[in-house]
Enzyme design. Structure first.
Site, mmCIF file in Angstrom:
data_model
loop_
_atom_site.group_PDB
_atom_site.id
_atom_site.type_symbol
_atom_site.label_atom_id
_atom_site.label_comp_id
_atom_site.label_asym_id
_atom_site.label_seq_id
_atom_site.Cartn_x
_atom_site.Cartn_y
_atom_site.Cartn_z
ATOM 1 N N SER A 62 -6.410 6.395 4.669
ATOM 2 C CA SER A 62 -7.617 7.461 4.527
ATOM 3 C C SER A 62 -6.716 8.695 5.054
ATOM 4 O O SER A 62 -7.384 9.912 4.722
ATOM 5 C CB SER A 62 -8.654 6.958 5.643
ATOM 6 O OG SER A 62 -7.817 6.679 7.008
ATOM 7 N N GLY A 73 -7.030 1.839 2.780
ATOM 8 C CA GLY A 73 -8.321 2.121 1.988
ATOM 9 C C GLY A 73 -9.458 1.183 1.957
ATOM 10 O O GLY A 73 -10.378 1.551 1.339
ATOM 11 N N GLY A 97 0.970 -1.444 0.082
ATOM 12 C CA GLY A 97 -0.144 0.075 -0.130
ATOM 13 C C GLY A 97 1.000 1.260 -0.085
ATOM 14 O O GLY A 97 1.566 1.622 1.129
ATOM 15 N N ASP A 135 -2.730 -3.068 2.793
ATOM 16 C CA ASP A 135 -2.788 -2.091 4.154
ATOM 17 C C ASP A 135 -3.231 -0.611 3.533
ATOM 18 O O ASP A 135 -2.659 -0.067 2.662
ATOM 19 C CB ASP A 135 -1.270 -1.711 4.548
ATOM 20 C CG ASP A 135 -1.180 -0.807 5.388
ATOM 21 O OD1 ASP A 135 -2.054 -0.155 5.938
ATOM 22 O OD2 ASP A 135 0.168 -0.006 5.439
ATOM 23 N N CYS A 189 -3.702 9.717 4.363
ATOM 24 C CA CYS A 189 -2.511 9.713 3.430
ATOM 25 C C CYS A 189 -2.641 10.711 2.437
ATOM 26 O O CYS A 189 -3.610 10.784 1.537
ATOM 27 C CB CYS A 189 -2.376 8.224 2.719
ATOM 28 S SG CYS A 189 -0.721 8.232 1.877
ATOM 29 N N GLU A 210 -24.850 2.937 -8.961
ATOM 30 C CA GLU A 210 -26.175 2.089 -8.750
ATOM 31 C C GLU A 210 -25.532 1.088 -7.535
ATOM 32 O O GLU A 210 -26.509 0.797 -7.148
ATOM 33 C CB GLU A 210 -25.905 1.087 -10.163
ATOM 34 C CG GLU A 210 -27.124 0.058 -10.090
ATOM 35 C CD GLU A 210 -26.845 -0.714 -11.371
ATOM 36 O OE1 GLU A 210 -27.654 -0.622 -12.205
ATOM 37 O OE2 GLU A 210 -26.018 -1.525 -11.385
ATOM 38 N N SER A 211 -24.407 0.886 -7.178
ATOM 39 C CA SER A 211 -24.044 0.025 -6.135
ATOM 40 C C SER A 211 -24.235 0.715 -4.878
ATOM 41 O O SER A 211 -24.591 -0.215 -3.851
ATOM 42 C CB SER A 211 -22.369 -0.240 -6.049
ATOM 43 O OG SER A 211 -22.037 -0.640 -7.187
ATOM 44 N N ALA A 219 2.537 10.461 9.085
ATOM 45 C CA ALA A 219 3.564 11.210 8.583
ATOM 46 C C ALA A 219 2.860 12.744 8.461
ATOM 47 O O ALA A 219 3.282 13.584 7.791
ATOM 48 C CB ALA A 219 3.895 10.762 6.916
ATOM 49 N N GLY A 241 -0.181 4.861 -0.503
ATOM 50 C CA GLY A 241 -0.972 6.009 -0.834
ATOM 51 C C GLY A 241 -2.490 5.860 -0.806
ATOM 52 O O GLY A 241 -3.306 6.811 -0.618
HETATM 53 P P1 IMP Z 1 -6.483 3.418 6.492
HETATM 54 O O1 IMP Z 1 -7.103 2.043 6.934
HETATM 55 O O2 IMP Z 1 -7.182 3.745 5.168
HETATM 56 O O3 IMP Z 1 -6.720 4.688 7.469
HETATM 57 O O4 IMP Z 1 -5.052 3.145 6.061
HETATM 58 C C1 IMP Z 1 -4.011 2.747 7.236
HETATM 59 C C2 IMP Z 1 -2.762 2.983 6.588
HETATM 60 O O5 IMP Z 1 -2.388 4.009 6.177
HETATM 61 C C3 IMP Z 1 -1.644 2.471 7.607
HETATM 62 O O6 IMP Z 1 -1.575 1.341 8.037
HETATM 63 C C4 IMP Z 1 -0.435 3.151 6.971
HETATM 64 O O7 IMP Z 1 0.073 2.080 6.090
HETATM 65 C C5 IMP Z 1 -1.020 4.266 6.214
HETATM 66 N N1 IMP Z 1 -0.565 5.698 6.930
HETATM 67 C C6 IMP Z 1 -0.619 5.800 8.275
HETATM 68 N N2 IMP Z 1 -0.253 7.223 8.271
HETATM 69 C C7 IMP Z 1 0.083 7.736 6.968
HETATM 70 C C8 IMP Z 1 0.508 8.970 6.635
HETATM 71 O O8 IMP Z 1 0.854 10.066 7.461
HETATM 72 N N3 IMP Z 1 0.718 9.262 5.163
HETATM 73 C C9 IMP Z 1 0.670 7.930 4.359
HETATM 74 N N4 IMP Z 1 0.124 6.818 4.969
HETATM 75 C C10 IMP Z 1 -0.089 6.588 6.174
#
Ligand code: IMP
Length: 481
Positions: free
Chosen positions: A304, A341, A299, A339, A306, A472-473, A390, A301
């Site tokens: 949520s 999204g 993963g 990891d 990021c 539609e979904s 980050a 980018g």
């Molecule tokens: P979520 O489930 O969509 O919130 O994604 C969680 C994942 O976002 C974490 O496991 C990290 O890999 C990633 N992540 C966490 N903090 C940051 C950030 O500040 N920038 C980019 N990715 C991040």
């Protein structure tokens, strides 16, 4: 410069086609899976090593439900180790080193120790290591702080004790027959060998699906970085018996990050599983695996919080990234962790169908009772803070942020943050969210005629959909309430 073949896809771009199914009931399907080469889970859910997501409470809750939590690294080594220990002690059929106190200590000291360790009783053990008695919170309820423990304890002659060989059923019977809650294990010389508690037995019965290590304790992972104290940290986490070390870096396909996988594998051998990442390509997965990684975290980018894709212009849509990584990982029989999204239960199904063995979740688990941080009230609604690791405040601390960006260090970081800080609505217990995700998974598996997660992948046929299909979904043409 070149343009990659094909199109990058993510969860909302696709659906899974239903097919003839022999699954009669959703309860028939098996959701167990591999987290790493050696760690088996009962549900494919992992919580992110973020300071607003995973400390011991989240890790305990998830492991009890069959998954695993990864304790974040944005704290001192001591505190991270203490978090691991709390998980490892949370449920234990036999506690090997129960908390104890000297008969000469005072009631005040006993009270403090019980409070600090969060226990309701202490074994009273002499300097010779022999059991003298037991003191519980009830014994000290109305006692002054200066009274010696020996005067309020129940002496060993009046206690129920057991020897090493006792099995769970006999322990249960003994506890029940004598109406006691704690059963110390001693040898012939009264030397303390362990402790069995009624509370632990009850938890074992209540969470039959829990993910446990060989000693019956809950599983837990720990994150480490690739700079500074990372090696010392890894050693201490290993000593605390974390089950996996997750190398937590934004760009895992960096030479330095690859070296660290090798270094950790060399230092600890097969005693602990090491997870490399994050990567988002076939080559990334291949190189991480070549260094001996026991799982690949995928993963770049999709998270949520990021902003990497916006700030750096870099990333791969998550479904494509999982499929690419799976190509390399399946050749080596190494599990893929998807990891970031995940927003809906269906995303978990799609991630697993695309080749992941587990999904890692941050945002969806944030804002729960088990995520660290207080609840804040805003306009009558309850929220919790959730932040990317980050993000500016995660990197330099809240105080520095409020001091202003004139401060050179803050200014320097503020130009290069790749995460945001946000509020998420308070969601109650994480157990409800996990149940919803697992119910969705079981449902998806039954539509695809899959009795287990491997079969889900084998049976999966994705269909790419249009923007109109997405509309539609989702619920449409009704008023939601
Ligand atoms: P979520 O489930 O969509 O919130 O994604 C969680 C994942 O976002 C974490 O496991 C990290 O890999 C990633 N992540 C966490 N903090 C940051 C950030 O500040 N920038 C980019 N990715 C991040």
């Amino acid at each position: 410069m070149r343009i990659a073949d094909g199109q990058g896809l993510t969860f909302d771009d696709v659906l899974l086609k239903p097919r003839l199914s022999r699954v009669r009931s959703r309860s028939e399907v098996d959701t167990s899976t591999w987290f790493t080469r050696r760690i088996r889970l009962n549900i494919p859910l992992v919580s992110s090593p973020m300071d607003t997501v995973t400390e011991h409470m989240m890790a305990i809750a998830l492991a009890r439900l069959g998954g695993i939590g990864i304790i974040h690294r944005f704290t001192s080594i001591e505190r991270q180790v203490a978090e691991i220990r709390k998980v490892k002690r949370a449920e234990n059929i036999v506690i090997r080193d129960p908390y104890s106190i000297s008969p000469d200590a005072t009631v005040g000291e006993a009270r403090r120790l019980m409070e600090e360790k969060g226990v309701s009783g202490l074994l009273v053990v002499g300097e010779d290591g022999r059991l003298k008695g037991i003191v519980t919170s009830r014994d000290i309820l109305f006692q002054g702080d200066d009274v010696p423990v020996r005067e309020v304890m129940t002496p060993r002659e009046r206690m129920v004790v057991a020897h090493e060989e006792i099995d769970l059923e006999s322990a249960k019977k003994l506890l029940w027959r004598h109406r006691v809650e704690k059963l110390p294990i001693v040898d012939e010389d009264w030397r303390v060998k362990g402790l069995i508690t009624a509370a632990d037995i009850i938890k074992k019965i209540r969470y039959p699906n829990a993910a446990r290590d060989r000693k019956g304790r809950l599983l837990v992972g720990a994150a480490v970085g690739i700079r500074g104290d990372y090696l010392e940290r890894a050693e201490k986490l290993y000593e605390a018996e974390a089950d996996a070390l997750v190398i937590d870096v934004a760009h895992g396909h960096m030479e330095r990050a690859l070296e660290v996988i090798k270094e950790l594998k060399k230092a600890f051998g097969e005693d602990i599983d090491v997870v490399g990442g994050n990567i988002a390509t076939y080559e990334g997965a291949r190189d991480v695996i070549a260094m001996g990684s026991d799982a690949v975290r995928v993963g770049i980018g999709p998270g949520s919080t990021c902003t990497t894709r916006i700030v750096a212009g870099v990333g791969v849509p998550q479904l494509t990234a999982i499929m690419e990584a799976y190509k390399a990982a399946s050749e080596a029989d190494v599990p893929v962790i998807a990891d970031g999204g995940i927003r809906n239960p269906g995303d978990v199904v799609k991630a697993l169908a695309a080749g992941a063995s587990t999904v890692m979740i941050g945002g969806l688990f944030a804002g729960t009772d088990e995520s660290p941080g207080p609840i804040v009230l805003r306009n009558g609604k309850r929220y919790k803070v959730f932040r990317g690791m980050a993000s500016l405040s995660a990197r330099v601390g809240k105080e520095a942020v409020t001091k202003g960006v004139e401060d050179t260090e803050v200014a320097e970081y503020s130009y290069s943050t790749e995460g945001v800080e946000a509020f998420v609505e308070y969601k109650g217990s994480v157990e409800d969210i996990v149940k919803r995700l697992v119910a969705g998974l079981r449902s998806g598996m039954s539509y695809l005629g899959a009795f287990d997660i491997e079969e889900l992948r084998l049976n999966a046929e994705f269909i790419v959909i249009s923007g109109a299909s997405i509309r539609e979904s989702y619920p449409h043409d009704v008023i939601l309430w």
